[in-house]
Design a protein around this motif. Structure first.
Motif, PDB file in Angstrom:
ATOM      1  N   GLY A  69      -5.718 -25.465 -25.059  1.00 35.00           N
ATOM      2  CA  GLY A  69      -6.828 -26.205 -25.635  1.00 35.00           C
ATOM      3  C   GLY A  69      -6.904 -27.656 -25.212  1.00 35.00           C
ATOM      4  N   VAL A  70      -5.991 -28.087 -24.341  1.00 31.52           N
ATOM      5  CA  VAL A  70      -5.957 -29.487 -23.901  1.00 31.52           C
ATOM      6  C   VAL A  70      -7.223 -29.808 -23.106  1.00 31.52           C
ATOM      7  CG1 VAL A  70      -4.749 -31.185 -22.477  1.00 31.52           C
ATOM      8  CG2 VAL A  70      -3.445 -29.567 -23.877  1.00 31.52           C
ATOM      9  N   GLY A 104      10.656 -14.659 -35.365  1.00 33.83           N
ATOM     10  CA  GLY A 104      10.501 -14.397 -33.945  1.00 33.83           C
ATOM     11  C   GLY A 104       9.960 -15.580 -33.179  1.00 33.83           C
ATOM     12  N   LYS A 105       9.571 -15.303 -31.930  1.00 33.11           N
ATOM     13  CA  LYS A 105       9.102 -16.351 -31.024  1.00 33.11           C
ATOM     14  C   LYS A 105       7.606 -16.210 -30.811  1.00 33.11           C
ATOM     15  CE  LYS A 105      10.297 -18.523 -26.584  1.00 33.11           C
ATOM     16  NZ  LYS A 105      11.163 -18.414 -25.368  1.00 33.11           N
ATOM     17  N   TRP A 106       6.898 -17.336 -30.926  1.00 34.85           N
ATOM     18  CA  TRP A 106       5.449 -17.372 -30.835  1.00 34.85           C
ATOM     19  C   TRP A 106       5.027 -18.354 -29.757  1.00 34.85           C
ATOM     20  CZ3 TRP A 106       2.626 -14.338 -34.341  1.00 34.85           C
ATOM     21  CH2 TRP A 106       3.382 -13.773 -35.387  1.00 34.85           C
ATOM     22  N   ARG A 107       3.987 -17.995 -29.021  1.00 31.65           N
ATOM     23  CA  ARG A 107       3.457 -18.864 -27.965  1.00 31.65           C
ATOM     24  C   ARG A 107       2.164 -19.528 -28.450  1.00 31.65           C
ATOM     25  NH1 ARG A 107       3.139 -19.349 -22.226  1.00 31.65           N
ATOM     26  NH2 ARG A 107       4.732 -17.726 -21.981  1.00 31.65           N
ATOM     27  N   LEU A 108       2.064 -20.830 -28.252  1.00 31.46           N
ATOM     28  CA  LEU A 108       0.836 -21.534 -28.568  1.00 31.46           C
ATOM     29  C   LEU A 108      -0.225 -21.199 -27.530  1.00 31.46           C
ATOM     30  CD1 LEU A 108      -0.528 -23.814 -30.332  1.00 31.46           C
ATOM     31  CD2 LEU A 108       0.119 -25.366 -28.471  1.00 31.46           C
ATOM     32  N   ILE A 109      -1.424 -20.836 -27.995  1.00 28.59           N
ATOM     33  CA  ILE A 109      -2.522 -20.583 -27.055  1.00 28.59           C
ATOM     34  C   ILE A 109      -3.687 -21.544 -27.260  1.00 28.59           C
ATOM     35  CG2 ILE A 109      -1.898 -18.165 -26.707  1.00 28.59           C
ATOM     36  CD1 ILE A 109      -4.236 -17.408 -28.540  1.00 28.59           C
ATOM     37  N   PHE A 110      -3.703 -22.227 -28.416  1.00 26.16           N
ATOM     38  CA  PHE A 110      -4.758 -23.215 -28.625  1.00 26.16           C
ATOM     39  C   PHE A 110      -4.347 -24.177 -29.726  1.00 26.16           C
ATOM     40  CE2 PHE A 110      -8.522 -25.016 -30.583  1.00 26.16           C
ATOM     41  CZ  PHE A 110      -9.282 -25.382 -29.475  1.00 26.16           C
ATOM     42  N   VAL A 125       0.701 -30.066 -18.382  1.00 26.58           N
ATOM     43  CA  VAL A 125       0.660 -29.314 -19.629  1.00 26.58           C
ATOM     44  C   VAL A 125       1.661 -28.173 -19.521  1.00 26.58           C
ATOM     45  CG1 VAL A 125      -0.741 -27.973 -21.236  1.00 26.58           C
ATOM     46  CG2 VAL A 125      -1.770 -29.871 -19.970  1.00 26.58           C
ATOM     47  N   GLY A 126       2.691 -28.216 -20.356  1.00 26.33           N
ATOM     48  CA  GLY A 126       3.728 -27.199 -20.318  1.00 26.33           C
ATOM     49  C   GLY A 126       3.445 -26.056 -21.281  1.00 26.33           C
ATOM     50  N   ASP A 127       4.389 -25.137 -21.357  1.00 28.83           N
ATOM     51  CA  ASP A 127       4.304 -24.015 -22.288  1.00 28.83           C
ATOM     52  C   ASP A 127       4.975 -24.406 -23.598  1.00 28.83           C
ATOM     53  OD1 ASP A 127       3.061 -22.191 -20.455  1.00 28.83           O
ATOM     54  OD2 ASP A 127       4.996 -21.971 -19.462  1.00 28.83           O
ATOM     55  N   VAL A 128       4.326 -24.061 -24.695  1.00 31.62           N
ATOM     56  CA  VAL A 128       4.842 -24.409 -26.015  1.00 31.62           C
ATOM     57  C   VAL A 128       5.125 -23.129 -26.795  1.00 31.62           C
ATOM     58  CG1 VAL A 128       4.352 -25.560 -28.212  1.00 31.62           C
ATOM     59  CG2 VAL A 128       3.587 -26.590 -26.057  1.00 31.62           C
ATOM     60  N   PHE A 129       6.299 -23.095 -27.388  1.00 29.50           N
ATOM     61  CA  PHE A 129       6.703 -21.946 -28.191  1.00 29.50           C
ATOM     62  C   PHE A 129       7.205 -22.427 -29.541  1.00 29.50           C
ATOM     63  CE2 PHE A 129       7.447 -20.990 -23.746  1.00 29.50           C
ATOM     64  CZ  PHE A 129       6.794 -19.778 -23.583  1.00 29.50           C
ATOM     65  N   GLU A 246       0.324 -16.704 -30.615  1.00 31.38           N
ATOM     66  CA  GLU A 246       0.428 -15.269 -30.343  1.00 31.38           C
ATOM     67  C   GLU A 246       1.902 -14.917 -30.167  1.00 31.38           C
ATOM     68  OE1 GLU A 246      -1.879 -12.037 -27.548  1.00 31.38           O
ATOM     69  OE2 GLU A 246      -1.453 -14.005 -26.705  1.00 31.38           O
ATOM     70  N   ARG A 247       2.306 -13.777 -30.735  1.00 35.16           N
ATOM     71  CA  ARG A 247       3.713 -13.394 -30.619  1.00 35.16           C
ATOM     72  C   ARG A 247       4.094 -13.214 -29.153  1.00 35.16           C
ATOM     73  NH1 ARG A 247       7.371 -11.919 -34.213  1.00 35.16           N
ATOM     74  NH2 ARG A 247       5.834 -11.523 -35.865  1.00 35.16           N
ATOM     75  N   GLU A 248       5.235 -13.756 -28.791  1.00 41.58           N
ATOM     76  CA  GLU A 248       5.719 -13.704 -27.421  1.00 41.58           C
ATOM     77  C   GLU A 248       6.351 -12.332 -27.157  1.00 41.58           C
ATOM     78  OE1 GLU A 248       6.760 -15.384 -23.573  1.00 41.58           O
ATOM     79  OE2 GLU A 248       5.166 -15.553 -25.070  1.00 41.58           O
TER      80      GLU A 248
END
Length: 248
Positions: A69-70, A104-110, A125-129, A246-248
């Protein structure tokens, strides 16, 4: 020299991670104003298929925009908020704050945050969990950018069926899997570090959500998707940011 450059990089990462890692608020968000009532699941004839279709539409919408969402346009942000609000009304999970589905582990999508929770690191912009360990009452915000990883750990207190108040514990940086730096925080240390880092990272002090944590108020949770809003302990709820994971 090289060590000084590394110190500046680590300092900048600290600012980026702690700037708005904070909190979350329910999706009763209309026209920039958050209402003082929690969104309840609709008692209607909506079927699970309706919910799953709406959930899929939200995921596809989030992923069709810029990463995490950046840089998203105001129109795009409004569309995501509207869709998320609709989905929150169909939330199938009561007492989200203690639900086993959080584990558990979740990935940011927005996200609408301007801070590090969106994965921003300078021009990148990196990956955020987010990794939640419910039984231990611990969670970890993880930023991954190439071979660099920054992990902020925190714990929480329950504030209701769908709300946590979270507290930052420590932050650790690793490069190529090798730990570079770890810092545990007391309240006074946290304030001193953040105030010093603001200048290095070019972050305005007032833009920081909180020095020591925030409020998580959970709007939607199922086995694969979570929707939350966020504001820091020292900021107004009306300035909350939305997070879709979203769940990774």
């Amino acid at each position: 020299g090289g060590w000084s450059s590394m110190n500046r990089l680590v300092a900048t990462l600290l600012v980026l991670l702690l700037g708005e890692v904070s909190a979350f608020l329910p999706s009763c968000h209309v026209g920039g104003t958050i209402r003082n009532r929690r969104c309840k699941p609709l008692m209607s004839s909506s079927s699970p298929n309706d919910r799953m279709l709406l959930r899929q539409e939200l995921l596809e919408l989030c992923k069709s925009g810029p990463k995490n969402g950046v840089g998203a346009s105001e129109d795009f942000i409004s569309s995501v908020k509207e869709k998320a609000t609709q989905l929150a009304k169909l939330n199938p999970t009561v007492r989200q704050a203690t639900s086993p589905m959080l584990d558990g582990k979740w990935r940011l999508i927005f996200s609408t945050t301007k801070g590090p929770s969106s994965g921003m690191l300078g021009p990148f912009v990196g990956d955020v969990f987010q990794k939640i360990e419910l039984e231990q009452e611990k969670y970890f915000n993880i930023l991954e950018l190439g071979f660099l990883e920054a992990v902020l750990s925190a714990h929480w207190d329950l504030m209701g069926e769908d709300r946590w108040r979270v507290f930052f514990d420590d932050i650790q940086f690793s490069l190529f899997g090798i730990p570079l730096f770890k810092k545990e925080f007391s309240s006074s240390q946290r304030d001193q570090v953040l105030e010093g880092m603001d200048a290095l990272g070019g972050t305005a002090k007032e833009a920081r959500s909180s020095n020591n944590g925030g409020i998580w108020d959970m709007a939607y949770c199922d086995e694969d998707v979570r929707v939350l809003w966020a504001y820091g302990i020292q900021r107004e709820a009306s300035k909350a940011s939305i997070y879709v994971l979203e769940r990774e």
